[in-house]
Structure formats: structure tokens, C-alpha cells
Design an enzyme around this catalytic site. Structure first.
Site, PDB file in Angstrom:
ATOM      1  N   GLU A  27      -7.436  28.454  39.704  1.00 11.42           N
ATOM      2  CA  GLU A  27      -6.229  27.986  40.390  1.00 11.42           C
ATOM      3  C   GLU A  27      -5.551  26.884  39.579  1.00 11.42           C
ATOM      4  O   GLU A  27      -6.093  26.375  38.602  1.00 11.42           O
ATOM      5  CB  GLU A  27      -6.580  27.421  41.778  1.00 11.42           C
ATOM      6  CG  GLU A  27      -6.588  28.446  42.908  1.00 11.42           C
ATOM      7  CD  GLU A  27      -5.184  28.801  43.403  1.00 11.42           C
ATOM      8  OE1 GLU A  27      -4.201  28.347  42.782  1.00 11.42           O
ATOM      9  OE2 GLU A  27      -5.092  29.519  44.409  1.00 11.42           O
ATOM     10  N   ASN A  52       0.005  27.687  50.910  1.00 10.71           N
ATOM     11  CA  ASN A  52      -0.045  28.080  49.507  1.00 10.71           C
ATOM     12  C   ASN A  52       1.382  28.146  48.967  1.00 10.71           C
ATOM     13  O   ASN A  52       2.345  27.803  49.649  1.00 10.71           O
ATOM     14  CB  ASN A  52      -0.715  29.460  49.397  1.00 10.71           C
ATOM     15  CG  ASN A  52      -1.808  29.498  48.363  1.00 10.71           C
ATOM     16  OD1 ASN A  52      -1.672  28.914  47.276  1.00 10.71           O
ATOM     17  ND2 ASN A  52      -2.897  30.172  48.674  1.00 10.71           N
ATOM     18  N   ASP A 108       0.218  34.012  47.350  1.00 13.38           N
ATOM     19  CA  ASP A 108      -0.701  32.967  46.911  1.00 13.38           C
ATOM     20  C   ASP A 108       0.084  31.900  46.152  1.00 13.38           C
ATOM     21  O   ASP A 108       1.110  31.446  46.633  1.00 13.38           O
ATOM     22  CB  ASP A 108      -1.833  33.571  46.074  1.00 13.38           C
ATOM     23  CG  ASP A 108      -3.104  32.747  46.165  1.00 13.38           C
ATOM     24  OD1 ASP A 108      -3.096  31.601  45.686  1.00 13.38           O
ATOM     25  OD2 ASP A 108      -4.103  33.238  46.716  1.00 13.38           O
TER      26      ASP A 108
END
Length: 297
Positions: free
Chosen positions: A15, A154, A206
Site C-alpha cells: 500500500e 479508501n 481501493d
């Protein structure tokens, strides 16, 4: 347009990719492993270990990293022995036990925003979005939520002029992306409205990035795609990656015309159809991005 594997990182949850122009390097994290990674254009890779899960990062104006970990925000400094030295700036009181930070980045003025979620990704709407101004940190002992009633917040991103904030909720019960008007003086989002209903598109929303044209790129997790939406919310491009779970994208490279994408390597399932899961990829999107603002911390 094929995706190039740059690091077979095998991250459990890769991430928060951030390009550092001064180093010609991409940094990112593996959340559950609590690791900060770096890849340089010459192919060299490095890794540093934190003491807690590490969800999202931003480079500070002072040269260190600002990181959202399980218990709050920290100044982070990579050490020669592979450790990530941490100095706590401010704590957080999560709405429930077993929660962690998730997505995050700076606004154009250098305020750091980070969202929280249940570690087990339950369906309860206890997630929140927090803001850290980096000024007068002793005025508060803990971070205060700015937006609540979120499940898995997100997709945080800001328009080129900084006056629009984008936010998604990845949970299967929502799968929505919102836009907010954003007061750049106070750092306050308002006038929330639906930007994209991802139930009408493949994958769940996401992590995201915005290009120099103001278009919003979001990783469509479970669909193996990175989608580009115009400022009007119209889908105009879909780029495939060779994994099912891309997590977040970021522009980088010497001309900011490479789109880097992190991904998840799911545990306990057969990965024969996606052996590169957990890797970091580079795409040629045909547009340039924007440099990330430095944190004021």
C-alpha cells in the site's frame, strides 16, 4: 498496454506508494508486516522494519517520514541496521478494539489525512477519516475524526487545485466513491456527493491518485484493473494488471508519467493463476501525474 513487474515483493498488503523525486525512488509499505520498502530506478531495493503495522506514509518537509501506525502518527526514520526508528507525534482512540489505519496522504497544503478501519474488515461502520495539521501538535492528545460512519475508507485523493477531496469506501456493502468540496484554508471537506457508484463497474474501489488533468485513477480490487474517471465521474480508461487485488496507485518516474501500482498477496489460497500477487508494477498511462505534497510534521 502491459504492466511491468518492478519488484516481486510478495507483500501481504502492499500500500501507500510514494514517489521521491530527490532519490529517483518509490517507497511503499506492507501493512501487516509493518515494513517500509524502497525501490530505486537502478533496481536496488531496501526494507526497514517498524514495531507496529504501518498503513500509510508521507514524506515531511523536514526530511523524515510521517507514518500512520496502529496507535497513532509517528515520525519515522530508516536506520542502517534495517530498523525504522519511530517517534510518536499524536495518538488515536479508535472506535473499537482491533482497528488500524488504512489509506492516507497529504492535501496540497501539507495536512496529513489518514483513515481507519477494523483489522478484520467487518461490516460495522466504525471507520473514520482523520486530519493532522502538523501545527501546534500539543494542543490535542489524540487525533479527532473529521468524517465518520465509514466501513473501509479508501481512495483518498485531491484535485490539482486542492479544492476537491475524493474518498471511497471499499467494503462490499458500499463500493462508492464520493467527492467533497474542500476548504483549502481550514482543511475542511463539505458538500459530500456521489462521484462514482462502483457497483456499476468491475471491482471494489481501493487506493487512488489524480493526474495533471484532474482525472481520478483508482485500483479496482478483485478485478485486476486500474480505472480512470474524468472529473465528471465518467469512466474513460481501464488498465489491466496481472493480479486480482491491486491496492493503490501513484505517479512517479523522472517525468511523473509512470503509474506505480501495489498489490495484495492473499494468504491460504492457490495463487497459480496470479503468481505475481503482492508485487509492485509500473504502467505507462499516457498522462503525467503530480508531485505529492510534503507533510508539515
Amino acid at each position: 498496454m502491459s504492466a511491468e513487474l518492478i519488484v516481486d515483493a510478495r507483500n501481504a498488503t502492499g500500500e501507500s506508494p510514494v514517489w521521491q523525486a530527490e532519490e529517483n525512488a518509490l517507497y511503499w509499505v506492507d501493512i501487516p508486516a509493518g515494513r517500509l520498502h524502497r525501490w530505486q530506478l537502478d533496481g536496488q531495493t531496501d526494507c526497514w522494519q517498524a514495531d507496529e503495522m504501518l498503513a500509510c506514509i508521507a514524506r515531511s518537509e523536514a526530511g523524515h517520514w510521517l507514518g500512520a501506525q496502529e496507535s497513532g502518527l509517528f515520525k519515522l526514520r530508516p536506520q542502517a541496521d534495517g530498523r525504522l526508528a519511530a517517534e510518536k507525534l499524536i495518538g488515536v482512540e479508535h472506535a473499537r478494539p482491533s482497528m488500524r489505519f488504512n489509506d492516507g496522504r497529504c492535501d496540497r497544503q501539507g495536512r496529513f489525512w489518514a483513515s481507519s478501519m477494523p483489522t478484520a474488515m467487518g461490516a460495522e461502520a466504525v471507520g473514520a477519516l482523520y486530519r493532522y495539521d502538523g501545527q501546534n501538535p500539543n494542543d490535542l492528545s489524540v487525533l479527532a475524526p473529521q468524517l465518520e460512519d465509514l466501513v473501509v475508507p479508501n481512495g483518498l485523493a485531491f484535485s490539482p487545485d486542492g479544492r476537491t477531496l475524493y474518498l471511497s469506501d471499499s467494503h462490499p456493502s458500499r463500493q462508492l466513491i464520493w467527492a467533497f468540496d474542500y476548504d483549502i484554508d481550514s482543511g475542511t471537506p463539505h458538500n459530500r456527493r456521489l462521484f462514482v457508484d462502483m457497483n456499476d463497474h468491475p471491482g471494489r474501489p481501493d487506493g487512488a491518485a489524480v493526474d495533471s488533468h484532474g482525472c481520478y485513477w483508482i485500483c479496482a480490487i478483485d478485478a485486476g484493473l486500474v480505472l480512470r474517471f474524468t472529473p465528471q465521474g465518467k469512466l474513460d480508461r481501464a488498465l489491466p494488471v496481472p493480479v486480482k487485488k491491486p491496492t493503490m496507485c501513484a505517479f512517479g518516474g523522472p517525468r511523473l508519467d509512470t503509474l506505480f501500482v501495489t498489490s495484495i498477496r492473499p494468504q491460504g489460497i492457490d495463487l497459480a493463476d496470479q503468481p505475481l500477487a503482492g508485487g509492485v508494477f509500473a504502467l505507462n498511462p499516457g498522462v503525467q501525474g503530480l508531485l505529492e505534497a510534503k507533510a508539515r510534521a
